[in-house]
Design an enzyme around this catalytic site. Structure first.
Site, PDB file in Angstrom:
ATOM      1  N   LYS A 110       4.156 -15.944   0.862  1.00 52.21           N
ATOM      2  CA  LYS A 110       5.121 -16.564   1.767  1.00 52.21           C
ATOM      3  C   LYS A 110       5.122 -18.083   1.662  1.00 52.21           C
ATOM      4  CE  LYS A 110       5.611 -12.638   4.816  1.00 52.21           C
ATOM      5  NZ  LYS A 110       4.624 -11.666   4.320  1.00 52.21           N
TER       6      LYS A 110
HETATM    7  C1  LIG Z   1       4.865 -10.343   4.140  1.00 52.30           C
HETATM    8  C2  LIG Z   1       3.926  -9.622   3.231  1.00 52.30           C
HETATM    9  C3  LIG Z   1       4.314  -8.465   2.551  1.00 52.30           C
HETATM   10  C4  LIG Z   1       5.675  -7.830   2.752  1.00 52.30           C
HETATM   11  O1  LIG Z   1       6.698  -8.627   2.241  1.00 52.30           O
HETATM   12  P1  LIG Z   1       8.214  -8.344   2.699  1.00 52.30           P
HETATM   13  O2  LIG Z   1       9.002  -9.446   2.103  1.00 52.30           O
HETATM   14  O3  LIG Z   1       8.206  -8.377   4.199  1.00 52.30           O
HETATM   15  O4  LIG Z   1       8.577  -7.010   2.184  1.00 52.30           O
HETATM   16  C5  LIG Z   1       3.412  -7.893   1.671  1.00 52.30           C
HETATM   17  N1  LIG Z   1       2.185  -8.415   1.491  1.00 52.30           N
HETATM   18  C6  LIG Z   1       1.779  -9.522   2.133  1.00 52.30           C
HETATM   19  C7  LIG Z   1       0.401 -10.032   1.898  1.00 52.30           C
HETATM   20  C8  LIG Z   1       2.629 -10.176   3.015  1.00 52.30           C
HETATM   21  O5  LIG Z   1       2.232 -11.277   3.650  1.00 52.30           O
END
Ligand SMILES: *Cc1c(COP(=O)(O)O)cnc(C)c1O
Length: 458
Positions: A110
């Protein structure tokens, strides 16, 4: 470049407006009216991550930013990712590669989107003199990435709701230890889906929305999706720009949807594989054609513990050929538990997406075997991805699994699997010594609104 809502009843916006508003006023999600074809696929190999990012993102931003502004934002965003390649690709097995997206400041993918949009917010708000209040809901990683990216950014207050007691200690501390006065961590009684529902309440209260200049940076924000398209390009370029499968640990469908956009821009992605834990609404939807919510079952991969996968609405909109009326109807049905996907739309979805579900036991076993056979320590989310990818390997087609977080972010699960706790990287070594600061909050929209009105900078 114009952006339209999946529900067809919100104003058409440009990139900057779509970025600053997050959710559309009709409750829908913004998408570009047309998806630009990418020119120059064969010219990417060997370029820096930043240069590829500029070329991929530029067509989406229209006239919202000058080339110099966009380049500057990209450079400042990614200098904080502690790896020269930014998103390095490592090999796990013949034909199977891991795309490491966890070298950013909060150790999850993210950071790629959040660091960039914080820089873009800064440019846009400085130019207009406007103030905004960012409110977010997190299952752990979005919140830490948002607080880290926006702490100290001018003209922005940030409030992040997370489910009390349901995020890992590293995730919580990443949200509660930054001392900047413009960031606030809110521990809500409930699940992630409750936090997400309260967030939608705020966005649907137009008077409140206008009073505080409400902005959203959840994965429904189109600008985040755009930033996540980039690493599909760098990974495919590293593998010689040939047809490639991608397996993506999925919760809110943001990361994998970025892959779908990359594919529509012309990148040779063959299949996109949705990997879920026991909270498998997406796997059920794709395999059985019924999108039906259940109860959230907490797992060792908590960032995927959700039952409403917000960005799936965008995939549905494309699968229904842009029929906003059909999407409005499906989303109405969702309020009472779920809906059946039409045969035509299901066929379109299945042409693009495969899926798989992984049990807790298999996740632990995958962490164990990856460590034994490759030396790589996987976080539990990445392990869900690797387990599903292993079922879909085909000779001659490279498979890339997205490693979405660093194992040190989820030390309890990793320790259960392999008997040792992965160390935090040096830049975070003092995380457990810093004082924490948070506010407890009931699962209640009115309480949330009064807290925001009270704490935001006037
Ligand atoms: C947010 C997240 C996900 C899921 O990603 P999406 O875009 O919501 O499908 C998977 N793994 C980790 C470590 C995350 O932080």
């Amino acid at each position: 470049m114009r952006y339209v809502s999946t529900r067809g009843q919100a104003p058409v916006l440009n990139f900057e407006q779509a970025m600053l508003s997050g959710l559309a006023r009709d409750g829908g999600l913004y998408l570009p009216e047309t998806i630009p074809a990418f020119d120059g696929l064969d010219q990417l190999d060997g370029l820096s991550y930043e240069e590829v990012a500029f070329r991929v993102i530029r067509p989406f931003t229209g006239d919202s930013f000058t080339d110099a502004e966009l380049r500057g934002a990209i450079d400042r965003a990614y200098e904080r990712i502690a790896h020269d390649a930014r998103a390095p690709l490592v090999q796990l097995a013949p034909g199977h590669h891991l795309l490491e997206l966890f070298h950013g400041p909060t150790l999850a993918f993210k950071d790629f989107a959040m660091q960039l949009i914080a820089q873009l917010f800064q440019i846009a708000l400085t130019r207009s003199g406007q103030r905004v209040t960012i409110v977010g809901a997190t299952s752990g990683d979005t919140g830490s990435a948002a607080i880290e990216a926006f702490r100290g950014i001018d003209n922005v207050d940030v409030f992040i709701m997370y489910p009390h007691g349901r995020v890992s200690e590293v995730q919580r501390r990443q949200m509660t230890t930054p001392p900047a006065a413009n960031v606030h961590a809110l521990a809500v009684t409930g699940h992630f889906d409750d936090c997400q529902a309260r967030l939608k309440d705020l966005f649907n209260d137009h008077a409140f929305r206008d009073t505080v200049g409400l902005a959203g940076v959840n994965s429904i924000n189109w600008a985040r999706v755009v930033a996540q398209i980039v690493y599909y390009f760098t990974a495919t370029a590293s593998l010689g720009m040939r047809p490639t499968d991608f397996c993506v640990p999925t919760g809110n469908f943001g990361d994998i949807f970025a892959g779908s956009i990359a594919r529509r821009m012309g990148l040779p992605i063959r299949r996109l594989i949705v990997a879920t834990n026991q909270n498998d609404i997406l796997h059920r939807a794709l395999s059985m054609g019924e999108y039906r919510t259940g109860e959230v079952e907490p797992s060792i991969s908590p960032s995927m513990d959700i039952q409403v996968s917000s960005n799936f609405e965008r995939a549905l909109y494309l699968a229904y050929d842009g029929d906003a009326g059909a999407i409005r109807q499906l989303m109405d049905e969702l309020k009472t538990g779920g809906f059946a996907i039409s045969q035509g739309a299901l066929q379109a979805l299945r042409a693009e997406f495969a899926s798989g579900r992984v049990s807790e036991q298999e996740t632990l076993e995958t962490i164990r075997t990856a460590r034994a056979f490759t030396g790589e320590i996987l976080c539990p989310h990445s392990a869900v991805g690797v387990a599903v990818a292993q079922r879909h390997l085909e000779p001659g087609v490279p498979m890339v699994t997205l490693a979405t977080a660093h194992p040190a972010k989820f030390p309890d699960a990793v320790e259960r699997a392999i008997g040792l706790r992965p160390a935090l990287p040096p830049h975070m070594a003092d995380l457990f010594d810093l004082p924490e600061r948070m506010t407890r909050l009931e699962n209640d929209a009115e309480a949330l609104k009064s807290l925001i009105l009270d704490r935001r900078t006037q």
